[in-house]
Design a protein around this motif. Sequence first.
Motif, mmCIF file in Angstrom:
data_model
loop_
_atom_site.group_PDB
_atom_site.id
_atom_site.type_symbol
_atom_site.label_atom_id
_atom_site.label_comp_id
_atom_site.label_asym_id
_atom_site.label_seq_id
_atom_site.Cartn_x
_atom_site.Cartn_y
_atom_site.Cartn_z
ATOM 1 N N THR A 521 0.850 -1.190 0.000
ATOM 2 C CA THR A 521 0.000 0.000 0.000
ATOM 3 C C THR A 521 0.883 1.237 0.000
ATOM 4 O O THR A 521 2.091 1.161 0.251
ATOM 5 C CB THR A 521 -0.893 0.045 1.248
ATOM 6 O OG1 THR A 521 -0.045 0.244 2.408
ATOM 7 C CG2 THR A 521 -1.671 -1.240 1.429
ATOM 8 N N MET A 559 -10.236 3.984 -0.983
ATOM 9 C CA MET A 559 -9.838 3.092 -2.078
ATOM 10 C C MET A 559 -9.854 3.769 -3.448
ATOM 11 O O MET A 559 -9.122 3.363 -4.336
ATOM 12 C CB MET A 559 -10.765 1.868 -2.132
ATOM 13 C CG MET A 559 -10.554 0.872 -1.016
ATOM 14 S SD MET A 559 -8.841 0.272 -0.892
ATOM 15 C CE MET A 559 -8.558 -0.344 -2.547
ATOM 16 N N ILE A 560 -10.691 4.772 -3.625
ATOM 17 C CA ILE A 560 -10.844 5.362 -4.960
ATOM 18 C C ILE A 560 -9.559 6.054 -5.412
ATOM 19 O O ILE A 560 -9.331 6.249 -6.599
ATOM 20 C CB ILE A 560 -12.044 6.351 -5.000
ATOM 21 C CG1 ILE A 560 -12.538 6.563 -6.442
ATOM 22 C CG2 ILE A 560 -11.703 7.662 -4.321
ATOM 23 C CD1 ILE A 560 -13.268 5.405 -7.039
ATOM 24 N N ALA A 561 -8.697 6.413 -4.462
ATOM 25 C CA ALA A 561 -7.466 7.136 -4.809
ATOM 26 C C ALA A 561 -6.232 6.445 -4.256
ATOM 27 O O ALA A 561 -5.317 7.089 -3.759
ATOM 28 C CB ALA A 561 -7.542 8.562 -4.275
ATOM 29 N N SER A 562 -6.182 5.108 -4.355
ATOM 30 C CA SER A 562 -5.048 4.411 -3.733
ATOM 31 C C SER A 562 -4.466 3.318 -4.621
ATOM 32 O O SER A 562 -4.580 2.144 -4.302
ATOM 33 C CB SER A 562 -5.472 3.810 -2.394
ATOM 34 O OG SER A 562 -6.562 2.927 -2.582
ATOM 35 N N PRO A 563 -3.837 3.686 -5.741
ATOM 36 C CA PRO A 563 -3.160 2.664 -6.545
ATOM 37 C C PRO A 563 -2.010 2.051 -5.761
ATOM 38 O O PRO A 563 -1.368 2.736 -4.956
ATOM 39 C CB PRO A 563 -2.655 3.442 -7.765
ATOM 40 C CG PRO A 563 -2.642 4.875 -7.343
ATOM 41 C CD PRO A 563 -3.717 5.029 -6.320
ATOM 42 N N ILE A 568 -1.194 8.161 -0.827
ATOM 43 C CA ILE A 568 -2.551 8.689 -0.980
ATOM 44 C C ILE A 568 -2.625 10.047 -0.300
ATOM 45 O O ILE A 568 -2.281 10.178 0.876
ATOM 46 C CB ILE A 568 -3.578 7.737 -0.319
ATOM 47 C CG1 ILE A 568 -3.560 6.382 -1.000
ATOM 48 C CG2 ILE A 568 -4.982 8.311 -0.359
ATOM 49 C CD1 ILE A 568 -2.752 5.358 -0.272
ATOM 50 N N ARG A 638 -5.065 -4.234 -9.286
ATOM 51 C CA ARG A 638 -5.375 -2.828 -9.623
ATOM 52 C C ARG A 638 -6.740 -2.499 -9.025
ATOM 53 O O ARG A 638 -7.720 -2.255 -9.729
ATOM 54 C CB ARG A 638 -5.334 -2.646 -11.131
ATOM 55 C CG ARG A 638 -3.941 -2.749 -11.721
ATOM 56 C CD ARG A 638 -3.930 -3.149 -13.183
ATOM 57 N NE ARG A 638 -4.748 -2.270 -14.009
ATOM 58 C CZ ARG A 638 -5.215 -2.615 -15.207
ATOM 59 N NH1 ARG A 638 -4.953 -3.816 -15.701
ATOM 60 N NH2 ARG A 638 -5.954 -1.772 -15.912
ATOM 61 N N SER A 640 -7.918 0.005 -7.116
ATOM 62 C CA SER A 640 -8.473 1.343 -7.252
ATOM 63 C C SER A 640 -9.095 1.526 -8.636
ATOM 64 O O SER A 640 -10.185 2.086 -8.766
ATOM 65 C CB SER A 640 -7.369 2.389 -7.024
ATOM 66 O OG SER A 640 -7.888 3.689 -7.075
ATOM 67 N N GLU A 641 -8.419 1.040 -9.667
ATOM 68 C CA GLU A 641 -8.963 1.126 -11.024
ATOM 69 C C GLU A 641 -10.253 0.325 -11.141
ATOM 70 O O GLU A 641 -11.205 0.750 -11.808
ATOM 71 C CB GLU A 641 -7.941 0.611 -12.033
ATOM 72 C CG GLU A 641 -6.737 1.511 -12.225
ATOM 73 C CD GLU A 641 -5.739 0.920 -13.199
ATOM 74 O OE1 GLU A 641 -6.069 0.778 -14.386
ATOM 75 O OE2 GLU A 641 -4.620 0.564 -12.756
ATOM 76 N N LYS A 644 -13.068 2.332 -9.618
ATOM 77 C CA LYS A 644 -13.453 3.436 -10.508
ATOM 78 C C LYS A 644 -14.298 2.926 -11.672
ATOM 79 O O LYS A 644 -15.264 3.580 -12.086
ATOM 80 C CB LYS A 644 -12.201 4.140 -11.044
ATOM 81 C CG LYS A 644 -11.477 4.979 -10.010
ATOM 82 C CD LYS A 644 -10.181 5.534 -10.585
ATOM 83 C CE LYS A 644 -9.389 6.291 -9.517
ATOM 84 N NZ LYS A 644 -8.077 6.714 -10.013
#
Length: 877
Positions: A521, A559-563, A568, A638, A640-641, A644
């Motif tokens: 992470t 999670m939406i912004a955590s590749p 983050i 992947r 986060s992707e 999305k």
Amino acid sequence: MELSKHYIPNEVEARWYEHWLTEGYFTSKPDDREAYTVVIPPPNVTGVLHMGHCLNNSIQDILVRRARMQGKNACWVPGTDHASIATEAKVVAMLRERGITKSSLSRDEFLGYAWEWKEKYGGIILQQLKKMGCSLDWDRTSFTMDPDYYQSVIKVFIDLYQKGHIYRGKRMINWDVKAKTALSDEEVIYKEVQSKLYYIQYRLADSENEYIIIATVRPETILGDAAICVNPADERYKHLHGKFAYVPLINRKIPIIPDDYVTFDFGTGALKVTPAHDMNDYQLGQKYHLEIIDTMNDDGTMSEAAQLFIGEDRFEVRKKIIPLLESTGNLVKIEEYTNQIGFSERTDVIVEPRLSLQWWVSMQSISAPALKAVMDDEIHFHPAKFKNLYRHWMENIKDWCISRQLWWGHRIPAWYTPDGAFVVAASKEDAWEEFKKQNTSFSITDIRQDDDCLDTWFSSWLWPFEVFKGLSDPGNAEVSYYYPTNTLVTAPEIIFFWVARMIMAGYEYMGKKPFKDVYFTGIVRDKQGKKMSKSLGNSPDLLGLIDQYGADAVRFGIMIASPAGNDILFDESALEQGRNFNNKLWNALKLVKMWEARQSTEAILELPNSDHDFALNWFEHRLNQVKTEVDSMMNQFRLSEALKTIYSLIWDDFCSWYLEWVKPGFEQPVNQSVYEKTVVYFEELMLLLHPFMPFITEEIYHLLGDKKDDLCVKQSAPLKNYSKEILDAGELLKKLISALRDARNKNQLKPKDPIKLHIETDRVSEYTAIENILAKQVNIESIQYTKQTVPNSIVVALEKDKFFIETEQKLDAETLQAELQKDLLHQVKFLESVQKKLNNERFIQNAKPEVIELERKKMADAEARISTIQESLENLK
């Protein structure tokens, strides 16, 4: 049932979590299914939930829930780490509040208080994980000081000692003066600080007025100086080789020695050598047999060996020694200086290098299989960039200092006689048997156990197999079934502390890797880029956020912004986005439920059945496409992707498009098959989203109909094929609706004003399939196909086609021309940017073929659009 106006997460989440527990969905027992095993990175028993835990455990829960829905036997093992330094500090603080000092207690009395503290506070963080929806197998909760686990740690120590991998030696270590314990190199955090560089002159032994000047940031350590070192090639000091100088204030005579270690450019090029208080100085001391003068006590105060300032704190001494050096004429000057200083990871005090007798693991002797496993991709790192970091550390690995001067932890199984002889054994009785073999003159009552404990990481490196009693009960059914585990989710900062060591222990004691994949992470940072921590006061109250937004929204937001592997930048607006998503889902549910009582099997609908067929068919293929994409993304970690992609499918394709296309007119019935199919699609969307947002998806799944099963354990259907042609038709419809609505707005046509549409195209059949949906969405009273320009109309260009909007309202030709010119300019600029990319040789060489093909399609579409607009402008002249 009547739905509430708004979704209220607090009412839903506790109810569903309790239901899942009651049903035993998180409990795992070995069976004939494929196992999917994850062991939690055990949080400290001192811990409470923070944003880092939120990210880490959300990821684990997503992976575990997905595996469960794939039909695997998912087992997520919870547990806590005893955290020697942190816990001992908490217990000492608790005792202080009661008016008790640690020094007034025996070891057993202190440990009694420590266990009392652990039982009262040690499981708080695990309870808090339940609020996040974490689907852990609570029956398997482990603790690194459980009796069997404790014995396994001792067993490993003895085994490694007997193999020659553990030894006892006096070496330079990092010393935490607050916790009064040794630290490993990995437990020292280096920070850039503003210091001062003090220039101090030492009088030469054979002269009254000749000096050699050194520069130091630690003037208090001059009291332990044993030599001055210069580079042998430095012309300034060649005449001083073999000479002596006097240490200021205490007049100790020390040699001036030449060595290549010294650089020309730091300070004056002359280095004071303090073997007891600097790692590199110690090496020089060993090389030249210098005296080791330890001027510091374990609490950071000056020892009697310092001769001055005895019993005073090191930093107070630094303040006092400078005016003293100035008064004796030894202080030359002071400069501002920026340097890196080591701080204790646990207590955040400045670490002191110190010579100390400690226990060590010889790492090079056990590290080779662990390096090979990662380099050969037997263990996969995600992202793979961390392989190089891992390789560099492993190839330059240093011995591991494993002893800690603490009482809370696994006590080192070494036993001593009064004369200093020692043996390593599991118990006093076993030790006595070993001493008897050595013909000792002492009795069993004379021997004592080592006072020190083992480094906390020395127990947690056994975690992946010892939670299944792999060492305490070798070859048992559980470890045979669950080990190796599947995925480890952890932070990059403990890649050496924990990940590397677990891999070593796995090969050493199980003969196998401990896990197949490691997902790293990022670090959660605030808007200014600072790492979130309670000590900085920039970490929000996670439980408070869950109360405010709901667990699903918090999970969504993190999670939406955590590749993987990227830090983050946490912004609470992401949680608001998650809450808005909840509300979007809830409103979609209310809309669909409104249709439930308005179902009809009769063909009395506003739209012919064929148009419903298009909408139903398109969304089914779009759903299948996203399922395939998400499956691929999840397999590649992947996450986060994937979220999305699901978010876009639900918010845009399902809510904004599909539901609008199939929605009946005002107070009109809904076709029964359309309703039933819509419910099926909604359920499948909830199935897809469930691992990410488990509570609202379970709630909606049950509200959509009377269900006998639960989404939590519902099996995902096999992936299905999808048609590119149908998807393209859907994209065409969406683009056309948007373009026509935009044209209406620009020309101030009200939504209720009907229009006539004339389409100039070579693909009539593609438009006839979507005519009625298009008519309903844009309020078109008739659609005709034409081969020529329609005068006095609004012209819309889309790809190679032209659309003429005919209206009863009088149109302004100048306004139409202005809009077309504006669109033309935009298209020309867009075409130039695409052509620039396609003319870039580096892009063509490095881009994937499908990316290049997409850019070429963009270019062709832009060229066609420009041609159409230019033709439209000609027609308006």
